[in-house]
Structure formats: structure tokens, C-alpha cells
Design a protein around this motif. Structure first.
Motif, PDB file in Angstrom:
ATOM      1  N   GLU A  74      -0.222   6.481   3.997  1.00 24.65           N
ATOM      2  CA  GLU A  74       0.704   6.540   5.124  1.00 24.65           C
ATOM      3  C   GLU A  74       2.127   6.292   4.655  1.00 24.65           C
ATOM      4  O   GLU A  74       2.374   5.447   3.800  1.00 24.65           O
ATOM      5  CB  GLU A  74       0.329   5.497   6.176  1.00 24.65           C
ATOM      6  N   GLY A  75       3.042   7.054   5.234  1.00 23.88           N
ATOM      7  CA  GLY A  75       4.459   6.895   4.964  1.00 23.88           C
ATOM      8  C   GLY A  75       5.222   7.112   6.252  1.00 23.88           C
ATOM      9  O   GLY A  75       4.645   7.075   7.334  1.00 23.88           O
ATOM     10  N   ILE A  76       6.499   7.343   6.121  1.00 20.97           N
ATOM     11  CA  ILE A  76       7.339   7.596   7.291  1.00 20.97           C
ATOM     12  C   ILE A  76       7.916   9.000   7.160  1.00 20.97           C
ATOM     13  O   ILE A  76       8.597   9.307   6.183  1.00 20.97           O
ATOM     14  CB  ILE A  76       8.475   6.564   7.401  1.00 20.97           C
ATOM     15  N   GLU A  88       6.130   5.385  -2.014  1.00 22.08           N
ATOM     16  CA  GLU A  88       6.164   4.974  -3.415  1.00 22.08           C
ATOM     17  C   GLU A  88       7.558   4.545  -3.866  1.00 22.08           C
ATOM     18  O   GLU A  88       7.739   4.180  -5.018  1.00 22.08           O
ATOM     19  CB  GLU A  88       5.679   6.120  -4.304  1.00 22.08           C
ATOM     20  N   ALA A  89       8.548   4.601  -2.952  1.00 21.62           N
ATOM     21  CA  ALA A  89       9.925   4.313  -3.354  1.00 21.62           C
ATOM     22  C   ALA A  89      10.641   3.437  -2.343  1.00 21.62           C
ATOM     23  O   ALA A  89      10.546   3.676  -1.144  1.00 21.62           O
ATOM     24  CB  ALA A  89      10.699   5.614  -3.512  1.00 21.62           C
ATOM     25  N   PRO A  90      11.371   2.432  -2.810  1.00 24.85           N
ATOM     26  CA  PRO A  90      12.141   1.599  -1.889  1.00 24.85           C
ATOM     27  C   PRO A  90      13.427   2.268  -1.388  1.00 24.85           C
ATOM     28  O   PRO A  90      14.004   1.844  -0.403  1.00 24.85           O
ATOM     29  CB  PRO A  90      12.472   0.362  -2.727  1.00 24.85           C
ATOM     30  N   THR A  91      13.865   3.339  -2.057  1.00 22.99           N
ATOM     31  CA  THR A  91      15.068   4.056  -1.643  1.00 22.99           C
ATOM     32  C   THR A  91      14.787   5.554  -1.665  1.00 22.99           C
ATOM     33  O   THR A  91      13.756   5.989  -2.164  1.00 22.99           O
ATOM     34  CB  THR A  91      16.262   3.779  -2.594  1.00 22.99           C
ATOM     35  N   GLY A 130       6.080  13.841  -6.277  1.00 27.38           N
ATOM     36  CA  GLY A 130       4.706  14.318  -6.306  1.00 27.38           C
ATOM     37  C   GLY A 130       3.786  13.618  -5.320  1.00 27.38           C
ATOM     38  O   GLY A 130       2.651  14.044  -5.118  1.00 27.38           O
ATOM     39  N   THR A 131       4.249  12.547  -4.693  1.00 24.05           N
ATOM     40  CA  THR A 131       3.431  11.809  -3.735  1.00 24.05           C
ATOM     41  C   THR A 131       3.295  12.590  -2.434  1.00 24.05           C
ATOM     42  O   THR A 131       4.278  13.071  -1.888  1.00 24.05           O
ATOM     43  CB  THR A 131       4.057  10.427  -3.446  1.00 24.05           C
TER      44      THR A 131
END
Length: 142
Positions: A74-76, A88-91, A130-131
Motif C-alpha cells: 500500500e502507498g499513496i 519505499e521513499a521518504p521524499t 520500480g516499486t
């Protein structure tokens, strides 16, 4: 509403799919004939079968196979489908959305949860790193 993109985002086109293709991923000015120019790319809303075929042609990946793999994380994804935040990344640095595949599902009180509250938009994104990740929300909340 008479704009396919607005209708889709409002959950009013459950038979259609939406595709966002970032300029950094696909540079083909002809795409604008099929969709709307949005910041960073083109958003196309088409019937489900045509959309899945177009997604595969543009990305080299079968749409539902991609969605299944993206559901694992899950992501945004922005509610306009033109961006997101890679989990996978804070920025956003080096983590721009390359493409999004989305569909809307009509309200279903029998299922409960978010589905009982209204139409649901399911979105699946691929990051430049790639995520693949997913997000879903009530169309009325967007």
C-alpha cells in the motif's frame, strides 16, 4: 458532469478504466488525442477492455497482473491519479510515478467497510524506482 475524467474520479464510470502515463515514462504527443493533459503527463479514460489493452501496449505489462502485484504494497496515490508517494521513499526525489492504472467499483453495502460507504476508486502505480503499489478511496471523499 460531461468530462470523462471528472466522471471517472467521481466513481460514475465503473465500466471504464483510467490510465495516467507520465511524460518521463512515455513521450508521445499523440496520447493527448485520447485523454487529458495533466501536470506531468496524460490521463486517459476509456472502456475497460480498450483500457487494459492500451495499458499493456504502453507499459508492456498485463493490467490485471500488474494490479495484483501492486496490491501487495500500500502507498499513496493522488486522487487525481497523476502522482503519488512511493512507500519505499521518504521524499519524492527519484520516486516519481511512471504510470497509474485505475478502475472504479460501485457501492456495495453487502461487502461492508469502505465499499458500503460509496463508490470506490482502486488505483495501482509504478514508481521510477520500480516499486509497484496500490491505494483505494471512496470517490465521494476525493
Amino acid at each position: 458532469m460531461s468530462n470523462p475524467r471528472e466522471e471517472f474520479l467521481a466513481g460514475e464510470r465503473p465500466e471504464d478504466v483510467a490510465l495516467f502515463l507520465a511524460d518521463s515514462y512515455v513521450s508521445d504527443d499523440r496520447l493527448e488525442r485520447f485523454g487529458d493533459r495533466v501536470e506531468g503527463g496524460v490521463l486517459i479514460v476509456v472502456d475497460g477492455e480498450s483500457g487494459r489493452n492500451a495499458f499493456q501496449a504502453a507499459t508492456g505489462t498485463e493490467a490485471m497482473q500488474f494490479a495484483k502485484s501492486a496490491m501487495e504494497l500500500e502507498g499513496i496515490i493522488d486522487d487525481d491519479l497523476a502522482g503519488g508517494q512511493c512507500p519505499e521513499a521518504p521524499t519524492d526525489e527519484d520516486h516519481a510515478v511512471q504510470f497509474v492504472f485505475a478502475f472504479a467499483e460501485e457501492q456495495n453495502e453487502d461487502v461492508g467497510g469502505i465499499y458500503a460507504e460509496g463508490d470506490v476508486v482502486h488505483a495501482y502505480a509504478k514508481c521510477a524506482c520500480g516499486t509497484a503499489y496500490s491505494d483505494k478511496w471512496n470517490a465521494a471523499d476525493a
